[in-house]
Design a protein around this motif. Structure first.
Motif, PDB file in Angstrom:
ATOM      1  N   GLY A 119       0.764  -1.599   0.077  1.00 27.51           N
ATOM      2  CA  GLY A 119      -0.487   0.114  -0.012  1.00 27.51           C
ATOM      3  C   GLY A 119       0.763   1.432  -0.391  1.00 27.51           C
ATOM      4  O   GLY A 119       1.860   1.056  -0.725  1.00 27.51           O
ATOM      5  N   GLY A 469     -12.990   7.388   0.544  1.00 28.97           N
ATOM      6  CA  GLY A 469     -11.998   7.317   1.157  1.00 28.97           C
ATOM      7  C   GLY A 469     -11.640   8.837  -0.092  1.00 28.97           C
ATOM      8  O   GLY A 469     -12.364   9.471  -0.021  1.00 28.97           O
ATOM      9  N   SER A 510     -10.858  -4.316  -2.854  1.00 24.48           N
ATOM     10  CA  SER A 510     -11.528  -4.241  -2.388  1.00 24.48           C
ATOM     11  C   SER A 510     -11.389  -3.100  -1.040  1.00 24.48           C
ATOM     12  O   SER A 510      -9.879  -2.878  -1.214  1.00 24.48           O
ATOM     13  CB  SER A 510     -12.701  -5.150  -1.707  1.00 24.48           C
ATOM     14  OG  SER A 510     -10.968  -5.795  -1.023  1.00 24.48           O
ATOM     15  N   ASN A 511     -12.306  -2.044  -0.383  1.00 22.26           N
ATOM     16  CA  ASN A 511     -12.107  -1.041   0.601  1.00 22.26           C
ATOM     17  C   ASN A 511     -10.656  -0.230  -0.567  1.00 22.26           C
ATOM     18  O   ASN A 511      -9.906  -0.413   0.550  1.00 22.26           O
ATOM     19  CB  ASN A 511     -11.177  -1.978   0.855  1.00 22.26           C
ATOM     20  CG  ASN A 511     -12.159  -3.312   2.550  1.00 22.26           C
ATOM     21  OD1 ASN A 511     -13.275  -2.818   2.168  1.00 22.26           O
ATOM     22  ND2 ASN A 511     -11.785  -4.577   2.846  1.00 22.26           N
ATOM     23  N   ILE A 512     -11.161   0.024  -1.388  1.00 19.15           N
ATOM     24  CA  ILE A 512     -10.705   0.945  -1.946  1.00 19.15           C
ATOM     25  C   ILE A 512     -10.686   3.245  -1.022  1.00 19.15           C
ATOM     26  O   ILE A 512     -11.570   2.815  -0.657  1.00 19.15           O
ATOM     27  CB  ILE A 512     -11.392   2.031  -3.112  1.00 19.15           C
ATOM     28  CG1 ILE A 512     -10.858   0.553  -4.668  1.00 19.15           C
ATOM     29  CG2 ILE A 512     -10.493   2.944  -4.052  1.00 19.15           C
ATOM     30  CD1 ILE A 512     -11.321   0.471  -5.389  1.00 19.15           C
ATOM     31  N   GLN A 513      -9.274   3.149  -0.504  1.00 15.27           N
ATOM     32  CA  GLN A 513      -8.997   3.941  -0.529  1.00 15.27           C
ATOM     33  C   GLN A 513      -8.378   5.194  -1.049  1.00 15.27           C
ATOM     34  O   GLN A 513      -8.381   6.791  -0.361  1.00 15.27           O
ATOM     35  CB  GLN A 513      -8.020   3.997   1.126  1.00 15.27           C
ATOM     36  CG  GLN A 513      -8.840   3.309   2.208  1.00 15.27           C
ATOM     37  CD  GLN A 513      -7.769   2.561   3.144  1.00 15.27           C
ATOM     38  OE1 GLN A 513      -6.350   3.157   2.910  1.00 15.27           O
ATOM     39  NE2 GLN A 513      -8.169   1.684   4.361  1.00 15.27           N
ATOM     40  N   ASN A 526      -5.447   0.320  -1.606  1.00 12.93           N
ATOM     41  CA  ASN A 526      -6.431   0.235  -0.127  1.00 12.93           C
ATOM     42  C   ASN A 526      -5.054  -0.169   0.720  1.00 12.93           C
ATOM     43  O   ASN A 526      -3.994   0.387   1.132  1.00 12.93           O
ATOM     44  CB  ASN A 526      -7.265  -1.366  -0.140  1.00 12.93           C
ATOM     45  CG  ASN A 526      -6.540  -2.365  -0.413  1.00 12.93           C
ATOM     46  OD1 ASN A 526      -5.132  -2.493  -0.215  1.00 12.93           O
ATOM     47  ND2 ASN A 526      -7.247  -2.938  -0.724  1.00 12.93           N
ATOM     48  N   ASP A 527      -5.307  -0.172   2.147  1.00 12.49           N
ATOM     49  CA  ASP A 527      -4.224  -0.468   3.055  1.00 12.49           C
ATOM     50  C   ASP A 527      -3.748  -1.748   3.026  1.00 12.49           C
ATOM     51  O   ASP A 527      -1.887  -1.512   3.129  1.00 12.49           O
ATOM     52  CB  ASP A 527      -4.534  -1.650   4.581  1.00 12.49           C
ATOM     53  CG  ASP A 527      -5.346   0.014   5.211  1.00 12.49           C
ATOM     54  OD1 ASP A 527      -5.476   1.188   4.828  1.00 12.49           O
ATOM     55  OD2 ASP A 527      -6.365  -0.453   5.697  1.00 12.49           O
TER      56      ASP A 527
END
Length: 534
Positions: A119, A469, A510-513, A526-527
């Motif tokens: 990340g 995000g 997934s969990n796009i920031q 993401n992370d």
């Protein structure tokens, strides 16, 4: 069909039972016959036809000619429309590019170019590399990595203790307008003709955290070459670092001294003795250890020391470091601004700034002030400026302001005439943010994405999207990419800006920031991972 002015063509309409009635009669063409199939022609096979037959044949030939003309016109028009669509798409691209919008070709699905574990957050981008920062919580260090944009290979890596931060810079940026500066600091590599960042200025502590520094304690700023990672200079500053700002070939930094005062220092980025250094009489902390000193703000050749409430504490000449007695114009507590194509400027401000436990808050309802290109204030109106991140300059005759209802709910969105302030339309506020405006249509959202016609306030389309995000606009002027999660699958979905129609989708993290245009591609993160698409 209508010809030019004054051109008329008499056409008799004929009722027919089937399309075959418009065809010539089927017969063998004997030697000497007219191949047109007109038995009334000289040498033809039908003799002298009746006047009714001659009229029917005339009508038949006219209709056949008209039909052929329509087919030809449709074929030609189809080509013209295609070329016209291409020219319009190019015009939309150019209009956004001229205003600093980073663009990427979305005519075909994006393809993954490289993937990088770990990340990170972009600290600087150029047309060749991007510099990412990650925080190692276990080791208590910052890791800065420069990644080749084309291949994803790590060009250089550096580890520093503490929780410092970096700022990208190019000395040429000192001459940028405020709009160009926004492009430069939005990681838009070469966007709008703005030169790439050439250096990275990174702090490595100790930063000010509430406790006064020990006697003799210093802060360090390291100047790095963005592309190679080579250390260009190491600048030591007395005390604990509060903030810094690069200015041309120098930087102005504010530190807290062991005595609790604010010290301002201007030093060359290349190292060496300070240009000037001055200690103010402003105390840095309150009884609880919170920062209560004045924040330095660079404004029109002056270092302004502004109190947490926004008032002026002291003004320092940028060149000499001496207090200035010249009349100082204080910047407003801005919540945003917009510059229209003709130079008209719209500024949003709040009534007051309050401080509590070392944190500043804006209070009161916002308002907008519209100033013409000649510097004359036109009008002030209540409401917050509702402006897309990027716009092609369409609909320059209006501005958009939003207001909230009681308890922060409800509210409205209004279009105001940019000259008179007259209300053009008002609709209920349904969109908290706007990404991009093209041809009078804004792509906006609030947990979903929508196309809003800014001519009328009508919502043209609405689709589910993941707009959380650091999701920045990704567009080519005709389409926009929106991350969308269906079940357990997150995809990048390209939609037509005006219709909302889906043109393609590709699975992604997934969990796009993070979603940002970098170079000629798109960075998603993401992370744990970064993926670059082109």
């Amino acid at each position: 069909m209508r010809g030019g002015e004054g051109d008329t063509v008499p056409v008799d309409l004929v009722e027919v039972d089937s399309p075959d009635a418009l065809r010539p009669p089927l017969h063998a063409v004997a030697p000497g016959d007219d191949p047109s199939g007109d038995p009334g022609s000289p040498g033809g096979s039908g003799g002298d036809p009746t006047p009714e037959a001659r009229a029917h044949r005339r009508r038949r030939r006219v209709l056949l000619a008209v039909g052929a003309g329509v087919v030809l016109a449709l074929a030609v028009t189809g080509g013209v429309l295609t070329a016209l669509d291409e020219r319009r798409a190019e015009a939309r691209w150019d209009a956004l590019a001229e205003r600093g919008m980073p663009l990427v070709d979305l005519s075909a699905p994006l393809e993954e170019v490289w993937r990088l574990p770990g990340g990170g957050w972009p600290m600087a981008t150029t047309s060749e590399v991007m510099v990412l920062q990650t925080w190692d919580q276990v080791g208590g260090v910052n890791v800065w990595r420069a990644v080749d944009t084309a291949t994803g290979e790590v060009a250089w890596e550096r580890t520093e203790p503490g929780d410092g931060w970096c700022s990208q810079w190019n000395p040429q940026w000192s001459d940028l307008t405020s709009e160009e500066a926004m492009v430069a600091f939005a990681f838009a590599a070469a966007g709008g003709g703005v030169p790439d960042a050439s250096m990275l200025i990174c702090s490595s502590g100790p930063g000010f955290g509430g406790e006064l520094p020990a006697a003799g304690e210093q802060s360090t700023l390291t100047v790095l070459d963005v592309r190679s990672g080579a250390e260009l200079a190491s600048v030591d500053l007395p005390g604990a670092l509060v903030t810094f700002d690069p200015v041309e070939e120098d930087l102005v930094a504010a530190t807290v001294t062991p005595e609790g005062a604010i010290q301002l220092t201007r030093r060359p980025l290349a190292g060496g003795p300070p240009v000037w250094s001055t200690t103010t009489e402003v105390m840095a902390v309150d009884d609880d250890g919170y920062y209560a000193g004045a924040w330095p703000s660079l404004y029109d050749g002056t270092v302004l020391l502004l109190a947490p409430g926004g008032g002026l504490v002291e003004a320092i000449d940028m060149d000499t470091g001496e207090p200035t007695t010249a009349e100082v114009e204080l910047p407003t507590a801005s919540g945003g601004w917009q510059v229209l194509p003709d130079g008209t400027r719209v500024d949003m401000s709040y009534g007051d700034i309050l401080q509590e436990d070392g944190v500043s808050y804006v209070v009161g309802d916002p308002s907008v002030t519209v100033t013409g290109p000649d510097g004359t204030e036109r009008f002030e109106a209540p409401g917050g400026l509702w402006s897309p991140w990027y716009t092609d300059g369409s609909l320059p005759d209006r501005i958009l302001v939003g207001s909230t209802g009681d308890n922060g709910t409800g509210g409205s969105l209004s279009a105001l005439d940019v000259v008179t302030g007259d209300e053009l339309w008002t609709v209920p506020m349904r969109w908290s943010t706007a990404l991009v405006q093209v041809d009078g249509v804004a792509v906006a959202g609030s947990g979903y994405a929508a196309g809003v016609d800014l001519r009328t306030g009508e919502e043209l389309w609405q689709h589910r999207a993941t707009l959380s995000g650091a999701v920045s606009p990704v567009t080519d002027g005709s389409r926009v990419v929106l991350p969308t999660t269906d079940g357990a699958v997150t995809s990048l979905v390209a939609r037509e800006i005006r219709s909302g129609a889906e043109t393609w989708r590709v699975p992604t993290l997934s969990n796009i920031q993070l979603l940002n245009v970098v170079g000629d591609g798109v960075l998603v993160g993401n992370d744990t991972e970064l993926v670059y698409y082109r």
